[in-house]
Structure formats: C-alpha cells, structure tokens
Design an enzyme around this catalytic site. Structure first.
Site, mmCIF file in Angstrom:
data_model
loop_
_atom_site.group_PDB
_atom_site.id
_atom_site.type_symbol
_atom_site.label_atom_id
_atom_site.label_comp_id
_atom_site.label_asym_id
_atom_site.label_seq_id
_atom_site.Cartn_x
_atom_site.Cartn_y
_atom_site.Cartn_z
ATOM 1 N N LYS A 169 -7.375 8.965 14.060
ATOM 2 C CA LYS A 169 -6.590 9.809 13.153
ATOM 3 C C LYS A 169 -6.566 11.261 13.622
ATOM 4 O O LYS A 169 -5.577 11.974 13.415
ATOM 5 C CB LYS A 169 -7.150 9.700 11.728
ATOM 6 N N VAL A 176 -7.501 6.613 -1.105
ATOM 7 C CA VAL A 176 -6.359 6.132 -1.890
ATOM 8 C C VAL A 176 -6.545 4.648 -2.208
ATOM 9 O O VAL A 176 -6.961 3.869 -1.343
ATOM 10 C CB VAL A 176 -5.046 6.334 -1.097
ATOM 11 N N TYR A 185 -12.039 4.977 13.961
ATOM 12 C CA TYR A 185 -10.953 5.283 13.020
ATOM 13 C C TYR A 185 -10.743 6.792 12.925
ATOM 14 O O TYR A 185 -9.615 7.284 13.032
ATOM 15 C CB TYR A 185 -11.279 4.695 11.645
ATOM 16 N N GLY A 196 0.805 -1.223 0.000
ATOM 17 C CA GLY A 196 0.000 0.000 0.000
ATOM 18 C C GLY A 196 0.833 1.265 0.000
ATOM 19 O O GLY A 196 1.890 1.356 -0.637
ATOM 20 N N ILE A 197 0.355 2.249 0.750
ATOM 21 C CA ILE A 197 1.013 3.558 0.787
ATOM 22 C C ILE A 197 2.432 3.430 1.343
ATOM 23 O O ILE A 197 3.372 4.047 0.833
ATOM 24 C CB ILE A 197 0.167 4.534 1.644
ATOM 25 N N ASP A 228 4.516 -6.839 14.786
ATOM 26 C CA ASP A 228 3.175 -6.271 14.982
ATOM 27 C C ASP A 228 3.346 -5.048 15.886
ATOM 28 O O ASP A 228 3.758 -5.187 17.044
ATOM 29 C CB ASP A 228 2.289 -7.333 15.652
ATOM 30 N N VAL A 229 3.030 -3.880 15.366
ATOM 31 C CA VAL A 229 3.305 -2.653 16.128
ATOM 32 C C VAL A 229 2.433 -2.521 17.374
ATOM 33 O O VAL A 229 2.718 -1.690 18.244
ATOM 34 C CB VAL A 229 3.174 -1.377 15.257
HETATM 35 P P1 NDP Z 1 -3.154 -1.151 3.625
HETATM 36 O O1 NDP Z 1 -4.246 -1.897 4.280
HETATM 37 O O2 NDP Z 1 -2.920 -1.313 2.179
HETATM 38 O O3 NDP Z 1 -1.770 -1.432 4.391
HETATM 39 C C1 NDP Z 1 -1.720 -1.368 5.780
HETATM 40 C C2 NDP Z 1 -0.292 -1.515 6.202
HETATM 41 O O4 NDP Z 1 -0.230 -1.376 7.625
HETATM 42 C C3 NDP Z 1 0.289 -2.868 5.849
HETATM 43 O O5 NDP Z 1 1.618 -2.692 5.489
HETATM 44 C C4 NDP Z 1 0.183 -3.638 7.146
HETATM 45 O O6 NDP Z 1 1.152 -4.643 7.302
HETATM 46 C C5 NDP Z 1 0.433 -2.528 8.144
HETATM 47 N N1 NDP Z 1 -0.103 -2.872 9.454
HETATM 48 C C6 NDP Z 1 -1.394 -2.888 9.846
HETATM 49 N N2 NDP Z 1 -1.479 -3.275 11.122
HETATM 50 C C7 NDP Z 1 -0.210 -3.503 11.539
HETATM 51 C C8 NDP Z 1 0.361 -3.935 12.758
HETATM 52 N N3 NDP Z 1 -0.399 -4.209 13.828
HETATM 53 N N4 NDP Z 1 1.708 -4.051 12.828
HETATM 54 C C9 NDP Z 1 2.489 -3.779 11.784
HETATM 55 N N5 NDP Z 1 2.007 -3.385 10.580
HETATM 56 C C10 NDP Z 1 0.668 -3.247 10.473
HETATM 57 O O7 NDP Z 1 -3.434 0.380 3.987
HETATM 58 P P2 NDP Z 1 -2.997 1.734 3.283
HETATM 59 O O8 NDP Z 1 -1.694 1.588 2.616
HETATM 60 O O9 NDP Z 1 -4.144 2.238 2.525
HETATM 61 O O10 NDP Z 1 -2.864 2.652 4.584
HETATM 62 C C11 NDP Z 1 -1.626 3.116 5.065
HETATM 63 C C12 NDP Z 1 -1.924 4.249 6.038
HETATM 64 O O11 NDP Z 1 -2.631 5.290 5.353
HETATM 65 C C13 NDP Z 1 -2.816 3.833 7.214
HETATM 66 O O12 NDP Z 1 -2.386 4.480 8.387
HETATM 67 C C14 NDP Z 1 -4.185 4.356 6.795
HETATM 68 O O13 NDP Z 1 -5.023 4.589 7.904
HETATM 69 C C15 NDP Z 1 -3.809 5.618 6.070
HETATM 70 N N6 NDP Z 1 -4.818 6.121 5.157
HETATM 71 C C16 NDP Z 1 -5.217 5.370 4.086
HETATM 72 C C17 NDP Z 1 -6.195 5.866 3.241
HETATM 73 C C18 NDP Z 1 -6.685 5.105 2.058
HETATM 74 O O14 NDP Z 1 -7.654 5.568 1.439
HETATM 75 N N7 NDP Z 1 -6.088 3.993 1.683
HETATM 76 C C19 NDP Z 1 -6.816 7.172 3.480
HETATM 77 C C20 NDP Z 1 -6.298 7.877 4.613
HETATM 78 C C21 NDP Z 1 -5.331 7.367 5.413
HETATM 79 P P3 NDP Z 1 0.788 -6.224 7.029
HETATM 80 O O15 NDP Z 1 0.773 -6.386 5.539
HETATM 81 O O16 NDP Z 1 1.914 -6.962 7.637
HETATM 82 O O17 NDP Z 1 -0.535 -6.458 7.636
#
Ligand code: NDP
Length: 252
Positions: free
Chosen positions: A161, A190, A157, A21-22, A63-64
């Site tokens: 944020k 996104v 959520y 993702g991002i 896991d954070v």
């Molecule tokens: P994804 O669901 O695509 O990715 C989430 C990421 O967070 C993964 O890399 C995942 O790792 C990691 N993650 C989640 N929980 C944990 C944990 N407990 N420990 C370690 N890693 C963890 O999400 P996005 O890329 O879309 O989101 C990234 C950020 O952007 C987030 O904070 C989200 O809230 C924010 N955001 C996203 C938006 C969107 O529209 N997509 C809009 C606004 C904000 P793993 O693969 O190992 O689970």
C-alpha cells in the site's frame, strides 16, 4: 459553484473489485451520480446481477493478477461504453502473519494484487485517457501504508500500500499537465469481508476501536463518498493527494 460538480453524468468508470465491499459501494454510488460503470471482479455475484439489470452497468470478469487482464478489462470498458474517464483501482487482498514465516507465494500474491495489477491497469487506462485529453484515477491505498503499530502483522500488505501511495504521487506529477488527475484514498478500518472474514479477530477489533478516536469502524459507503469527490469535477484542483478516511486513527 454548483452541486453538479459532484455528478458524473456522461463519465465512464472502471472499478476493479467492484462486486463487493468498498468497490461495490463505489460502483453503486458512481451509478447514482450518473456514470456508466464497468464492474470488475473474479466472481460474478448477486450484487453484480442487481447492478447489471441497468444498462448503465457492465461486467468485466477477470483476475487482475493475470497479466492479460489489465489491458483486457480496459478494452472491454471501451468496447461497451466507448471511453474511460475514471479508473478506480480498488481490488486488493490482505494477509497477515510473522515476517520471518511469510513465504514467497504469499508475498507474490500480495504484491501482484495490490501493486503490480493497479500499475498495469492504470498504464492501460492512461494510454486511453491521453487520447481523450484527461481522466481521473483513484488508487485505494490504506492507512497501513503509514503505520507500523497495528494489532495485526502485515509487512507485505503495508509495503504494497505504501507503493500504491507513491505510485499515485509520481503518476500525478507525470500527468498533471495532460489533464489526468491521480489520487489515493487511505481508508482506516472499514467493515467488509476483508475485515470480517479474513484478517480480523476479537482482539484486533478491540485495539482498532480503542485507537480510533471516533470509536467505530468505517462503512464502505463512507469510502464511496470520498471516492466520488476524488473522481468528480468537484476535486478538479486535487491531484497527487492521499485522502485519509480513518475516523482519526492517524492523529496519534
Ligand atoms: P473485500 O475483501 O471486501 O473485497 C475485495 C475485492 O477485491 C473483491 O471485490 C474481490 O473480488 C477483489 N479482488 C481481490 N483479488 C482480486 C483479483 N486477483 N482480481 C480481481 N479482483 C480481486 O475488501 P475491501 O472492500 O475491504 O477492500 C477493498 C480495497 O480497500 C482493497 O484494496 C483493500 O486493501 C482496501 N482497504 C480496505 C480496508 C478495510 O478495512 N476493509 C482498509 C484499507 C484499505 P472477488 O469477490 O471476485 O474476489
């Protein structure tokens, strides 16, 4: 003035949730900009394997929400690369549903992942940055912190944020004179696993698109461009800001 200000040569970055993702887009771009990047996530995947083919990347599994993880992933970054100049608190989860049915377990998961973990990781990083004389922290927030009229219901959520945005501003104030800049990025909608597989559905997608003046969703790479600005010397006078990248959603 030089475009070199957008480069990260000699810098070491830790990106949580950098495996997809991002966060993955940020990890990739920061590496291209010259940084050494420690990628965190729960699951090592093919993207991480691809990145770690280069010595400029390391993998710090964790896991954070585990209270031991924040200090450990910062320590592993120091062990591997010797310093930490940039922290991107990106790992996050979303959960939607009626407020009156939102149980404590779901509330804890959102709060632990989206607010408490970034707090702890930033705390660990700041201790090191203070010894180095500075650094840059970027917290990934959301426009959800600012709006209530979303198609999906996400009280926990959105509140998590909002906490991230406020943490950003107060930390920026506290550390501005000691060379640590702290900013947030507030993405709109996104394209990622979060929106495609987790929280989205057809009806929401339609409402989001109609309410986004640019009439499209953002791409992770567009968020990474913003992240690079906020973490590079190009933004040397920017701290305590929340950069909105939402295709104009918050204009109405
Ligand atoms: P994804 O669901 O695509 O990715 C989430 C990421 O967070 C993964 O890399 C995942 O790792 C990691 N993650 C989640 N929980 C944990 C944990 N407990 N420990 C370690 N890693 C963890 O999400 P996005 O890329 O879309 O989101 C990234 C950020 O952007 C987030 O904070 C989200 O809230 C924010 N955001 C996203 C938006 C969107 O529209 N997509 C809009 C606004 C904000 P793993 O693969 O190992 O689970």
């Amino acid at each position: 003035m030089s475009l070199d200000q957008f480069r990260l040569d000699g810098k070491v970055a830790l990106v949580t949730g950098g495996n997809r993702g991002i966060g993955l887009a940020i990890s990739r771009l920061f590496g291209k900009a010259g940084a050494q990047v420690m990628v965190n996530g729960r699951t090592r995947n093919a993207f991480v394997d691809e990145l770690c083919a280069s010595d400029a990347y390391g993998w710090s599994q964790g896991d954070v929400t585990d209270p031991a993880t924040p200090d450990r992933i910062v320590e592993e970054t120091l062990d591997r690369f010797g310093r930490i100049d940039i922290l991107v608190n990106n790992a996050g989860i979303a959960d939607n549903g009626d407020f009156h049915d939102f149980g404590d377990d779901r509330l804890a998961a959102i709060t632990d992942t989206n607010f408490i973990a970034p707090f702890r990781i930033a705390r660990a990083a700041v201790k090191q940055m203070l010894t180095q004389g500075g650094g840059a922290i970027l917290n990934i927030g959301s426009i959800s912190a600012e709006v209530a009229n979303q198609p999906q219901l996400q009280v926990a959520y959105n509140a998590s944020k909002a906490a991230v945005h406020q943490m950003t501003k107060v930390m920026a104030f506290e550390y501005a004179a000691r060379g640590i800049r702290v900013n947030a990025l507030a993405p709109g909608y996104v394209v990622s696993d979060m929106t495609a597989g987790g929280i989205a559905n057809e009806a929401w997608n339609k409402v989001w698109t109609e309410n986004t003046p640019m009439r499209r969703f953002g791409q992770p790479e567009e968020m990474a461009n913003c992240a690079l600005f906020l973490c590079s010397p190009a933004s040397s006078y920017v701290t305590g800001s929340v950069l909105v990248a939402d295709g104009g959603y918050l204009t109405h």
